[in-house]
Design a protein around this motif. Structure first.
Motif: not given
Length: 246
Positions: A160-161, A138
């Motif tokens: 999520n990144l 992340t």
């Protein structure tokens, strides 16, 4: 010793320099394999061997370099699989393996590298799917997997990144629909998805604030996307294979 005209191999005696914190031999004409004795340099923070003519595989001893923050091996002739021991380098922030001849799949152990800021595997011969574990990284600001032979779909967890500024998945064989979660990557400045086999994209992509009209910021051409297209990308949709569209 970077950017000289050194040739020949990296001598195994390099392993005696155990107090080294930085080793930069980039931009020379070094050949042969990376000696396994490199794993003895456990104080290294930076290892830069990029831009040489190195061959062979990455020795598994690379995993001994637990203090390494930057690993630069791009622009060589290194072959074989990316060793799972790469996942032992948990201090890494920069991992550059671009422009080599790596084969096999991206190891799931990559998920251990939670401090990574940049991950660049461009222009290799990697196969298989993008491991979902990659979405655990992340802190990534740049993810470049272009010019490989990757298949399957983009993991839906890609959203999520959220720190990503650049995502390049172009020139692979990726399929399926572009996941709606890609619209969660609101820090993206560049997004390249061109030259794959994607079959669908929906309006969620328009949540991104990047400049969809400019090719140097956004590319999605040469896929199998069917109209109607999301309003934000209509002007930059490029050539699409629409043979299987209704």
């Amino acid at each position: 010793l970077k950017e000289n005209q050194f040739s020949g191999i990296i001598p195994s005696e390099i392993g005696s320099l155990t107090n080294l914190t930085d080793l930069d031999l980039g931009g020379n004409q070094l050949s042969g394999e990376i000696p396994p004795e490199i794993g003895l340099l456990t104080n290294l923070n930076i290892l830069d061997l990029a831009g040489n003519q190195l061959t062979g595989t990455i020795p598994p001893e690379i995993g001994e370099l637990e203090n390494l923050t930057e690993l630069e091996l791009g622009g060589n002739l290194i072959t074989g699989a990316i060793p799972p021991e790469i996942g032992d380098l948990e201090s890494l922030t920069f991992l550059h393996l671009e422009y080599n001849q790596f084969t096999g799949s991206i190891p799931s152990e990559i998920s251990n590298l939670t401090n990574l800021v940049w991950l660049n595997f461009v222009h290799n011969q990697l196969t298989g799917e993008i491991p979902s574990e990659i979405t655990n990284l992340t802190n990534l600001e740049g993810l470049s997997l272009a010019e490989n032979q990757l298949t399957g779909e983009i993991p839906p967890e890609i959203g999520n990144l959220t720190n990503l500024g650049g995502l390049d998945l172009s020139w692979n064989q990726l399929t399926g629909e572009i996941p709606t979660s890609i619209g969660d990557l609101t820090n993206l400045v560049k997004l390249f998805l061109n030259r794959n086999i994607f079959t669908g994209v929906d309006e969620s992509i328009c949540n991104l604030t990047l400049d969809f009209t400019q090719h140097w910021y956004f590319k999605i051409d040469h896929n199998n996307l069917c109209p109607p297209y999301p309003s934000c990308i209509e002007e930059n949709i490029g050539n699409q294979n629409t043979e299987n569209c209704d």
